[in-house]
Design a protein around this motif. Structure first.
Motif, PDB file in Angstrom:
ATOM      1  N   LYS A 108       0.870  -1.278  -0.042  1.00 58.44           N
ATOM      2  CA  LYS A 108      -0.088   0.029  -0.081  1.00 58.44           C
ATOM      3  C   LYS A 108       0.786   1.318  -0.018  1.00 58.44           C
ATOM      4  CE  LYS A 108      -3.365   0.014   2.753  1.00 58.44           C
ATOM      5  NZ  LYS A 108      -4.453   0.205   3.873  1.00 58.44           N
ATOM      6  N   PHE A 109       0.432   2.356  -0.787  1.00 57.60           N
ATOM      7  CA  PHE A 109       1.415   3.429  -0.831  1.00 57.60           C
ATOM      8  C   PHE A 109       0.291   4.675  -0.824  1.00 57.60           C
ATOM      9  CE2 PHE A 109       0.587   2.414  -4.838  1.00 57.60           C
ATOM     10  CZ  PHE A 109       0.416   3.532  -5.695  1.00 57.60           C
ATOM     11  N   GLU A 110       0.845   5.820  -0.371  1.00 60.80           N
ATOM     12  CA  GLU A 110       0.007   7.053  -0.206  1.00 60.80           C
ATOM     13  C   GLU A 110       0.650   7.789  -1.669  1.00 60.80           C
ATOM     14  OE1 GLU A 110      -0.518  10.974   2.681  1.00 60.80           O
ATOM     15  OE2 GLU A 110       1.219   9.724   2.905  1.00 60.80           O
ATOM     16  N   TYR A 111      -0.675   8.311  -2.297  1.00 55.70           N
ATOM     17  CA  TYR A 111      -0.179   9.002  -3.471  1.00 55.70           C
ATOM     18  C   TYR A 111      -1.397  10.305  -3.703  1.00 55.70           C
ATOM     19  CZ  TYR A 111       1.235   9.356  -8.444  1.00 55.70           C
ATOM     20  OH  TYR A 111       1.512   9.888  -9.750  1.00 55.70           O
ATOM     21  N   ALA A 112      -0.878  11.476  -3.923  1.00 60.99           N
ATOM     22  CA  ALA A 112      -1.658  12.580  -3.752  1.00 60.99           C
ATOM     23  C   ALA A 112      -1.074  13.495  -4.826  1.00 60.99           C
ATOM     24  CB  ALA A 112      -1.948  13.100  -2.779  1.00 60.99           C
ATOM     25  N   ASN A 113      -1.699  14.087  -5.718  1.00 58.75           N
ATOM     26  CA  ASN A 113      -1.200  14.983  -6.686  1.00 58.75           C
ATOM     27  C   ASN A 113       0.048  14.727  -7.571  1.00 58.75           C
ATOM     28  OD1 ASN A 113      -3.428  17.059  -6.131  1.00 58.75           O
ATOM     29  ND2 ASN A 113      -2.239  17.420  -4.459  1.00 58.75           N
ATOM     30  N   GLY A 114       0.167  13.380  -7.718  1.00 56.91           N
ATOM     31  CA  GLY A 114       1.387  12.762  -8.286  1.00 56.91           C
ATOM     32  C   GLY A 114       2.799  12.835  -7.443  1.00 56.91           C
ATOM     33  N   VAL A 115       2.401  12.662  -6.383  1.00 59.36           N
ATOM     34  CA  VAL A 115       3.425  12.727  -5.159  1.00 59.36           C
ATOM     35  C   VAL A 115       3.463  11.439  -4.452  1.00 59.36           C
ATOM     36  CG1 VAL A 115       4.909  13.715  -3.233  1.00 59.36           C
ATOM     37  CG2 VAL A 115       3.961  15.164  -5.138  1.00 59.36           C
ATOM     38  N   VAL A 116       4.276  10.607  -4.405  1.00 60.79           N
ATOM     39  CA  VAL A 116       4.300   9.361  -3.699  1.00 60.79           C
ATOM     40  C   VAL A 116       4.764   9.616  -2.203  1.00 60.79           C
ATOM     41  CG1 VAL A 116       5.223   6.870  -3.296  1.00 60.79           C
ATOM     42  CG2 VAL A 116       4.925   7.960  -5.451  1.00 60.79           C
ATOM     43  N   GLY A 117       3.717   9.272  -1.268  1.00 65.05           N
ATOM     44  CA  GLY A 117       4.108   9.357   0.254  1.00 65.05           C
ATOM     45  C   GLY A 117       4.516   8.258   0.854  1.00 65.05           C
ATOM     46  N   LYS A 118       3.775   7.863   1.951  1.00 65.29           N
ATOM     47  CA  LYS A 118       4.223   6.632   2.884  1.00 65.29           C
ATOM     48  C   LYS A 118       3.901   5.455   2.081  1.00 65.29           C
ATOM     49  CE  LYS A 118       2.958   9.249   7.159  1.00 65.29           C
ATOM     50  NZ  LYS A 118       2.049   9.171   8.288  1.00 65.29           N
ATOM     51  N   MET A 119       4.784   4.353   2.625  1.00 68.86           N
ATOM     52  CA  MET A 119       4.761   3.036   2.060  1.00 68.86           C
ATOM     53  C   MET A 119       4.317   2.145   3.140  1.00 68.86           C
ATOM     54  SD  MET A 119       7.760   2.735  -0.847  1.00 68.86           S
ATOM     55  CE  MET A 119       7.168   1.150  -1.189  1.00 68.86           C
ATOM     56  N   PHE A 120       3.287   1.208   2.908  1.00 69.77           N
ATOM     57  CA  PHE A 120       3.006   0.312   3.680  1.00 69.77           C
ATOM     58  C   PHE A 120       3.019  -1.171   3.300  1.00 69.77           C
ATOM     59  CE2 PHE A 120       0.678   4.176   4.466  1.00 69.77           C
ATOM     60  CZ  PHE A 120       0.749   4.439   5.727  1.00 69.77           C
ATOM     61  N   ALA A 121       3.667  -2.170   4.179  1.00 70.10           N
ATOM     62  CA  ALA A 121       3.581  -3.564   3.901  1.00 70.10           C
ATOM     63  C   ALA A 121       4.044  -4.225   4.990  1.00 70.10           C
ATOM     64  CB  ALA A 121       5.231  -3.570   2.782  1.00 70.10           C
ATOM     65  N   PRO A 122       3.434  -5.608   4.499  1.00 69.16           N
ATOM     66  CA  PRO A 122       3.851  -6.715   5.724  1.00 69.16           C
ATOM     67  C   PRO A 122       5.325  -6.763   6.200  1.00 69.16           C
ATOM     68  CG  PRO A 122       2.396  -7.417   4.002  1.00 69.16           C
ATOM     69  CD  PRO A 122       2.923  -6.116   3.410  1.00 69.16           C
ATOM     70  N   GLU A 123       5.293  -7.272   7.452  1.00 69.81           N
ATOM     71  CA  GLU A 123       6.784  -7.172   8.031  1.00 69.81           C
ATOM     72  C   GLU A 123       7.513  -8.387   7.296  1.00 69.81           C
ATOM     73  OE1 GLU A 123       8.575  -8.079  12.394  1.00 69.81           O
ATOM     74  OE2 GLU A 123       6.447  -8.507  12.001  1.00 69.81           O
ATOM     75  N   GLY A 124       6.893  -9.336   6.607  1.00 64.12           N
ATOM     76  CA  GLY A 124       7.542 -10.280   5.922  1.00 64.12           C
ATOM     77  C   GLY A 124       8.150  -9.881   4.567  1.00 64.12           C
ATOM     78  N   ILE A 125       8.104  -8.521   4.175  1.00 61.00           N
ATOM     79  CA  ILE A 125       8.791  -8.496   2.879  1.00 61.00           C
ATOM     80  C   ILE A 125      10.139  -7.738   3.364  1.00 61.00           C
ATOM     81  CG2 ILE A 125       8.502  -6.747   0.831  1.00 61.00           C
ATOM     82  CD1 ILE A 125       5.660  -7.040   0.720  1.00 61.00           C
ATOM     83  N   SER A 126      11.081  -8.100   2.729  1.00 60.53           N
ATOM     84  CA  SER A 126      12.490  -7.546   2.989  1.00 60.53           C
ATOM     85  C   SER A 126      12.709  -6.096   2.422  1.00 60.53           C
ATOM     86  CB  SER A 126      13.458  -8.410   2.335  1.00 60.53           C
ATOM     87  OG  SER A 126      13.222  -8.560   0.902  1.00 60.53           O
TER      88      SER A 126
END
Length: 1682
Positions: A108-126
């Motif tokens: 999951k990622f934050e995206y507003a007005n063409g700008v990428v913000g925070k990123m979210f991922a499960p703990e298992g992803i390296s």
């Protein structure tokens, strides 16, 4: 209609600001095809490259407002290692399967007005997989402005916040928006990059301005489609290029290219569903570093069982590095480090418990642990030391390595801080020093990458420093200052400044060495805050009240900040008026040496110094070596950005021979960076004095009391501080001090006591016992010498790494066995060894392996794709040596026994290749050479054998055969290669030792593409050195045998026969040949003419008298007639003969014809070329002496000056005397043939003759070297040297003689020859032609015509400190006049006039005289120790202090007074005696303690001290060098005082301080510098207490009032002298006066201070004006007083 709809859509989009951005509508899933390519290597096609490829479908759907889900479908990973572009990519199937679960997990990622913000991922992803997602999201980052089509901004991305340029155009027909953006990776506001191992380097800003080593840029190209909610990304193409070169860009660069493609496929309705796991915040779009920080790019290791893998590697290292180092040992050591980095602390504990009792394993572990580079390494060392598992030596070694290898972070810093205060560490001074210095180093490394470093880290050290200063703990202050210096934190500037003696700080009372260390501690701060340091350093430099050493250290500090032109010019202006010559000399030499710097990093300073140096007086460059100097030398290749520098700072303070301190530093320049590699500093303050002076002086209280009573009459006398005997040394690596030590007198005494004590004798006995029983040991030392890494993310989210690694393993296996005959008793003494025959057999096999890796490419913990260059050095030099020593028999023998030699003694292999591998399928790793084998087409192989034979080679040995081989392919056809390929082999046979050595060099590089440096390095190179026995010539052993004494003759193998008949037979044959060949030689060249000339010369007598007449004849004519006149045919023939002879003899050496003009031109560049004739001729002493020699001596030498007469009596001394000693060098062969040389030394004592004969031992080799010399007289030595066949092929005559040139003693060395080897002439000419022009500066060319085939060098001692040199060759005469020497020549002592009898005392005396400073008085003119002259108007009957020890020790005092008849009296106070020297009638009277000693009873020797009084010339001399007073000489008309070198700067009186400071000569007893010689001399008068004083002195020193009133600042003032003036005592009146100029201090007339009682401290006041005052020189007293 379509156009209208499009226009309305655009208008709608333009009217809504929030929607002018990529839009992913809710309820839709956007499907894209994604492809990423990373490819590294050289840019050209046809070469190998390494890379990887990622393909996948990308699904993006909205999850919530401004939050979106991203998922990869069907991801595939590919590897590439092959020749681009022919070879295909290879699917990494196993790696794809292993990562599939992570790659297909939605994020999951934050995206507003063409700008990428925070990123979210499960703990298992390296983190690595998440970075791949960041590479995809980086494409979506768009900052589109609706009002501008072209604009710039600092845009955030995966690689940081960098300068980005946008350009937008519209394609109305296609209903598309075309957008391009370019990101400049070299202009980033916040760049994501990790440097490791670069903390000790300093970036060269100037180098990077001209040519950057690392450049990068990323180009994005978008095709956008306007949609209702915003815009849709139809296609995006990314092309990134990062180029790196270790040289300038014009010399080529390797590159890493990243391409990304994102193509819109379709819209699906099914949303992307997150997995059943908690989605954690995992950062933003910015790249995050992970496991690649601990992953070496050299190898990829799959770790399953850490402990088992470590054990396996250790077993391999221990087993395969015993006899010699395995060639892959460095790589295996790196593998051990890599596995240890993956281990937990518990694993290290178990490893240690398993192997700590096994020495071989223990050593490998202790060497590998520090290289782990994490806090675990330091923690492990700390814990093991605290539980006594490690010795102090092991801990010290491990701590030093760990501190420089461990990555600095707050955890590590806290760990080192805790270690520094640990009680067990504090108890060990060595470990405490290492830990504290390491604490400063850790802070320096931690702050290297930080713009602002927290001051709290260094605060504890600053607090400890303040506490140490308060307690006056000097040793702790010095240590803590060095810690602050290592840290280099700007916040330490204030605490260090408080230590400096400026602004009246309380620290002025601290020892001077503390102040010196405080200044040196600022050097690392100067690299970060140069402006702040410049201000402080300039203040210290300008403070003339400070010690000169501190000011010179401030000068070093100032130039390390690389000052601008204005500051350098300011320094030059200060130096222009500088009174201290030490400071002036040091600064001038520093500037002068920097002007010659070619390094780019010093370019601005060199230019500034070039201008500033023009302001200064060039005479400063001519100061002697006793004055301080700064020398900087560097060599720098600008295209390669490669160079090295060396600096030496020689700091003196009082012109002594031994300097006060010396600092030597080496630096290196590489790839646009600079680093201080090694620095060593040594201080010797007071050491010379402590070693040479009489130690009993210190405790003699009676002497000090007596002298203090005398000098208390001096006005405000102030003692100089005594030098504390101290030596100290420190060592810095990469600008960080790792160790230092102080050595005082007590420590030196302890070391001497240990060396002479029983403990050392016990150690010696144990060592001997071990050798007798047989000793063997094995030493192995691995080292990770270099680990320099730079990691930066690519656009695709994968890390790119540039790294340099160097690992080395050295080993030595040693076996020793000793035997003695007879056997030593059980309780033997070491002296018993002198009476036995000792045999020692030793075998040693030293070997070393070094691997260096340079890597550029992708490096992660699971995959690697990189260009790797590896250099391997392997060397082994085994030896087996047997020695035998029998001192009683005078026999010594050493044998080199045969030992198995490997095929290659030393080999270097360099190879560059592309490698791709992954952790899941290591067996499938693909390695491709950079240059494919098919590029190199076959070329011919020709074997060429040539033998080089020169006259020099033939004369020395006929056994050297040199084979030159060109090695290539076997086809006969010669085809031009497509690539640069070179292979050659050079071999040489050494038949004498039975070995054949070969040197093979081969290279295959990419220079066929571009002929530049980087392409020449790329490819494959090898250099191999090998030794092999010569087939059929087996050498059993090599021997060198020395026999001294009567048995020497028995050791000679070959009989020597030098008979007269051999010579006599040869000469008539030569004469007949000459007569036969003479007609043919009439029209020959100058070379053949010279040959006949040489043969004629050789047939003449070798007598020195005839050669002297031949040499002198043309010279004497030169003085009697013009050089241009040729009056007679005979003179013309002599001239022609001279010219032709010179053409043959040294035509190539000194350019007789064509190069004569060139040689003259060289001299004209460095001198006025005014031809001169030296005014005096050399007069031989031995001729004068021969007239006075006894009849016995005359009879024993029938011709006292003829060497040939002595030789004729006995040509070969071996016929009458046995050799004194013999030396045999030989090879013992299996076929019993003898090869080698024997040397016999014969001594004929009655005739003072020596003969040395070196002969070849081979039966068929008649080569010999004969040296025959004799002492013809006390002043002349002559030797004949011949070599070649029976010593007749070449011969020279060498004569050394003493004599006079005018009134000055001189020595002359002459070399005459008949024939010289052509090789000698050739190389002599090369040497002469390559003499730099500046070395000939000051030489003047003479006008004399010289003898052919003769060289001479005459040295004339015009004084004991100046020489004239006269150098004569067949074609030139040159002079070097008034060459100043740093020491005095013992001219008198050469004549045997030393005052002491013992060898030790005489040696001590001569050393003392060499550096002694002299003060003299002749004809009313006094010459000070510093050679400054002035008239001394002496008061009558009052003693003046001529010279005294001005320290509190008061070792000596010399007083002078003038009596009523104008005669001088000298009084010397030394040890417990008073010595009076004064004239009486025509004699000099000597009194010791008031008792006269008749001249007949001299010399007088003090019963306990080394003090002697003896006649010298027309006067008397007093000698006491161990007391600091070298000599006091007194006669009727003059006197002379000499003080030893270590007393320089510690004397005072009329003779001055002997410190070389002629500009500060007139120093009064209270330390004030006066301008007037009369005032200065009067200040050193010892005044009388009353007119009834027994000394008959009737004067006193007092401050006088200026007789006139003056107006000072508008106020009427009275002025009083601040310098004492000689006045008659009350009751006496002057009968002789003189005017002196003194300084006056003025006070307002009505001031309350203007009263006599308020003027007691007038001498301490400032000078307001200078005026004359009347001084009294002679007084007469009234009858009442008398």
């Amino acid at each position: 209609m379509r156009v209208v709809v499009f226009a309305l859509t655009l208008a709608l989009v333009a009217g809504q600001h929030h929607s002018f951005a990529p839009e992913f509508a809710a309820g839709k899933t956007y499907v894209y095809k994604y492809e990423a390519w990373l490819l590294g290597g050289l840019p050209e096609e046809g070469l190998a490259k390494a890379g990887l490829k990622v393909t996948s479908k990308v699904l993006i759907s909205a999850a919530a407002q401004n939050y979106y889900m991203l998922k990869l479908v069907e991801p595939e990973l590919y590897e590439y290692s092959g020749v681009w572009p022919q070879d295909p990519v290879i699917p990494a199937t196993k790696l794809t399967s292993a990562l599939a679960a992570q790659l297909m997990t939605p994020i999951k990622f934050e995206y507003a007005n063409g700008v990428v913000g925070k990123m979210f991922a499960p703990e298992g992803i390296s983190t690595m997989v998440l970075n791949v997602y960041r590479g995809i999201l980086n494409v979506l980052q768009l900052n589109i402005k609706k009002t501008q089509n072209v604009y710039e901004l600092q845009e955030a991305g995966a690689q940081g916040v960098c300068k980005t340029l946008y350009a937008i155009t519209e394609d109305e027909k296609a209903e598309r928006i075309l957008l391009t953006k370019t990101r400049d990776l070299n202009h980033c506001q916040e760049k994501i990059m990790k440097d490791m191992g670069l903390a000790y380097t300093q970036t060269c800003t100037k180098c990077q301005q001209d040519s950057k080593n690392l450049r990068g840029a990323t180009a994005y190209k978008y095709t956008l489609k306007p949609v209702a909610g915003g815009i849709l990304i139809l296609e995006a193409a990314v092309n990134e290029l990062i180029r790196f070169s270790p040289f300038t860009e014009m010399n080529g660069a390797a590159q890493m290219q990243t391409k990304q493609s994102l193509v819109f496929l379709e819209i699906q309705r099914a949303p992307v569903v997150p997995i059943e796991a908690q989605y954690l915040h995992r950062g933003s779009l910015k790249y995050e570093f992970s496991s690649e920080l601990l992953q070496t790019p050299i190898q990829l290791i799959k770790i399953n069982n850490v402990q088992a893998q470590i054990a396996e590697i250790l077993n391999h290292l221990v087993a395969h590095n015993v006899e010699r180092v395995h060639e892959d040992a460095p790589l295996k050591f790196l593998e051990l480090i890599q596995v240890l980095r993956a281990a937990r602390y518990e694993d290290l504990e178990m490893l240690w418990s398993q192997y700590r009792t096994k020495p071989a394993y223990r050593q490998w572990i202790l060497d590998a642990i520090p290289a782990i580079g994490t806090s675990a390494a330091l923690r492990f060392i700390k814990e093991k030391f605290l539980v006594d598992d490690m010795t102090v030596a092991e801990t010290a070694q491990a701590l030093i390595a760990s501190i420089h290898m461990v990555t600095a972070n707050t955890e590590v810093i806290k760990l080192v801080e805790a270690l520094a205060v640990n009680s067990k560490i504090v108890e060990s001074p060595v470990l405490r020093e290492i830990v504290l210095l390491g604490y400063g180093t850790m802070i320096s490394k931690y702050c290297f990458e930080m713009a602002v470093c927290p001051a709290e880290l260094i605060k504890p050290i600053q607090d400890l420093l303040a506490e140490a200063v308060a307690k006056d703990e000097t040793q702790d202050i010095i240590l803590l200052l060095k810690v602050l210096g290592n840290a280099g934190h700007p916040s330490s500037l204030k605490p260090i400044t408080k230590i400096l003696p400026i602004h009246g700080t309380a620290a002025a009372s601290l020892p001077m060495r503390v102040h010196a260390d405080a200044i040196m501690a600022l050097r690392n701060i100067a690299k970060k805050e140069p402006r702040m340091i410049q201000e402080l350093a300039l203040q210290v430099y300008m403070d003339k009240a400070l010690h000169p050493e501190l000011r010179m250290l401030a000068c070093i500090l100032l130039f390390e900040t690389r000052p601008a032109l204005a500051l350098v010019t300011t320094l030059a202006n200060i130096v222009k008026t500088e009174e201290n010559l030490q400071v002036a000399s040091f600064t001038y030499s520093h500037m002068k040496s920097l002007t010659r710097s070619t390094a780019a990093i010093h370019a601005s300073v060199a230019a500034a110094c070039n201008i500033a140096i023009k302001i200064l007086n060039p005479k400063l460059n001519r100061l002697s070596l006793r004055f301080s100097k700064a020398i900087h030398m560097d060599v720098y290749n600008n295209p390669l950005m490669l160079g090295a520098a060396a600096s030496t700072f020689y700091i003196n303070d009082v012109a002594t021979i031994l300097p006060r301190s010396v600092v030597a530093k080496t630096s290196a320049y590489f790839a646009g960076a600079a680093a201080d590699i090694l620095e060593v500093g040594v201080r010797t303050e007071g050491l010379q004095e402590a070693l040479l002076k009489n130690p009993a002086l210190i405790d003699d209280a009676d002497r000090i009391t007596k002298m203090k009573r005398i000098i208390k009459a001096l006005s405000e006398w102030r003692a100089h501080p005594s030098r504390q005997p101290l030596a100290s040394v420190y060592v810095k690596f990469f600008g960080q001090e790792i160790a230092f030590a102080n050595f005082d007198k007590a420590m030196i005494d302890q070391a001497i006591a240990f060396a002479t004590g029983p403990s050392l004798q016990t150690l010696g006995k144990n060592a001997v016992r071990d050798l007798l029983s047989g000793a063997s040991f094995h030493f192995t030392k691995p080292l990770l010498a270099t680990e320099m890494r730079r990691i930066l993310p690519t656009a695709a989210g994968l890390p790119m790494e540039l790294s340099l690694y160097t690992a080395a393993v050295a080993a030595a296996a040693v076996q020793c066995k000793a035997t003695t005959t007879p056997a030593l008793p059980e309780n033997f003494h070491l002296s018993h060894l002198l009476k036995t025959d000792i045999q020692l057999e030793t075998e040693i096999r030293p070997s070393i392996a070094v691997n260096t890796f340079a890597v550029m490419g992708v490096n992660t913990a699971i995959l690697q794709a990189a260009l790797l260059s590896r250099a391997k050095l392997n060397s082994i030099v085994p030896a087996k040596i047997a020695t035998r020593l029998d001192i009683t028999e005078g026999h010594f023998k050493i044998e080199v026994l045969p030992v198995s030699v490997p095929e290659h003694v030393a080999a270097v292999h360099v190879e560059t290749f592309a490698v791709a591998r992954n952790i899941e399928d290591l067996s499938a790793a693909k390695i491709t050479p950079l240059i494919p084998a098919k590029v190199f087409e076959p070329i011919s192989r020709e074997i060429l054998t040539s033998k080089f034979a020169s006259s020099a080679a033939a004369s020395l040995s006929n056994s050297a055969e040199i084979i030159h081989q060109d090695v290539a392919a076997a086809e006969p056809a010669i085809v031009k290669p497509k690539a640069a390929q070179f292979e050659k082999k050079y071999c040489a046979k050494a038949a004498a030792i039975g070995l054949k050595g070969c040197f093979k060099i081969a290279t295959e590089n990419a220079a066929f593409i571009r002929d530049i440096a980087l392409y020449k390095l790329a490819g494959r190179h090898s250099v191999v050195l090998s030794w092999k026995p010569i087939e059929g010539e087996v050498i059993e052993r090599l021997e060198m045998e020395v026999q001294v004494g009567p048995k020497a003759a028995e050791k000679l193998i070959k009989q020597i026969n030098l008979s007269e008949e051999e010579i006599a037979e040869g000469r008539p044959v030569l004469m007949k040949l000459k007569k036969i060949l003479a007609p043919r030689l009439k029209n020959a060249t100058s070379r053949s003419s010279s040959s006949s000339s040489s043969s004629t010369y050789r047939s003449s007598s070798w007598s020195s008298s005839s050669s002297s007449s031949r040499a002198a004849a043309p010279t004497s004519r030169l003085h009697s007639r013009s050089s241009s006149s040729r009056s007679s045919g005979s003179s013309a023939s002599v001239s022609r003969s001279s010219r032709s002879s010179s053409a043959s003899s040294l035509e190539s050496l000194f350019s007789a014809s064509s190069s004569s003009s060139r040689s003259s031109a060289r001299f004209s560049k460095v001198s006025t070329y005014k031809k001169v004739i030296y005014p005096h001729k050399f007069q031989k002493n031995h001729k004068k002496q021969a007239q006075a020699t006894s009849a016995v001596l005359s009879r024993s030498r029938s011709s006292a000056s003829s060497f040939e007469a002595i030789r004729r009596q006995n040509k070969f001394l071996g016929n009458q005397v046995a050799p004194t000693f013999a030396i045999i060098f030989r090879a013992v062969r299996a076929d019993k043939k003898v090869f080698g040389y024997q040397l016999a030394f014969y001594l004929d004592k009655p005739n003072a003759r020596v003969q040395i004969i070196l002969a070849a031992l081979a039966a068929d080799n008649n080569w010999k070297f004969c040296a025959d010399g004799a002492l013809l007289s006390k002043h002349k030595v002559t030797a004949r040297i011949g070599w070649g066949a029976e010593c007749k092929q070449y011969d020279t005559m060498v004569t050394a003689e003493a004599g006079l040139v005018g009134p000055s003693p001189a020595a002359r060395l002459r070399v005459a020859w008949n024939e010289l080897p052509s090789a000698f002439k050739y190389y002599a000419k090369k040497v002469y032609d390559n003499i730099p022009a500046y070395m000939l500066a000051g030489w003047t060319q003479g006008k004399d015509e010289n003898s052919a085939k003769q060289l001479s060098l005459t040295v004339v001692a015009t004084s004991d400190r100046t020489l004239d040199l006269i150098w004569k060759t067949p074609t030139h005469t040159v002079y070097k006049l008034a060459l100043h020497l740093p020491i005095a020549l013992p001219l008198d002592e050469i004549k045997g006039l030393t005052p002491f009898d013992g060898l030790a005392d005489n040696t001590h005396y001569l050393f003392a005289k060499a550096g002694a400073a002299e003060c003299s008085f002749v004809s009313d003119t006094l010459t000070t120790f510093n050679s400054r002259r002035y008239k001394n108007e002496m008061p009558v009957s009052c003693y003046q202090v001529l010279a005294q020890d001005c320290t509190s020790e008061l070792k000596f005092m010399v007083l002078l007074k003038k009596d009523h008849v104008e005669q001088n009296h000298i009084n010397v106070k030394i040890a417990d005696i008073d010595i009076d020297l004064y004239p009486k009638n025509t004699d000099v009277i000597v009194k010791v303690n008031g008792m006269e000693i008749p001249i007949n009873n001299l010399p007088y020797q003090h019963p306990t001290a080394k003090i002697q009084i003896r006649p010298k010339g027309e006067g008397i001399s007093v000698y006491a060098p161990t007391h600091g007073l070298h000599e006091v000489y007194f006669d009727m008309n003059s006197w002379r005082i000499k003080v030893v070198d270590w007393m320089r700067g510690q004397t005072c009186g009329l003779c001055g301080k002997a410190d070389g400071e002629v500009r500060q000569e007139y120093v009064t007893p209270n330390g004030r510098l006066t301008k007037n010689a009369a005032s200065f001399t009067h200040s050193w008068v010892l005044p009388a207490e009353s007119c009834r004083d027994t000394t008959e002195c009737r004067m006193k020193l007092e401050s006088v009032q200026l007789e006139k009133q003056v107006d000072i600042h508008g106020q009427e003032s009275k002025c009083y002298s601040v310098e004492p003036v000689l006045r008659c005592l009350p009751g006496c009146f002057p009968v002789k006066t003189t005017a002196v100029t003194v300084g006056f201090h003025c006070l307002p007339t009505d001031s309350a201070l203007n009263h006599p009682e308020s003027l007691s401290n007038i001498y301490n006041n400032s000078v307001d004006l200078r005026d004359t005052a009347e001084a009294h020189l002679a007084c007469s007293c009234t009858a009442q007083c008398a």
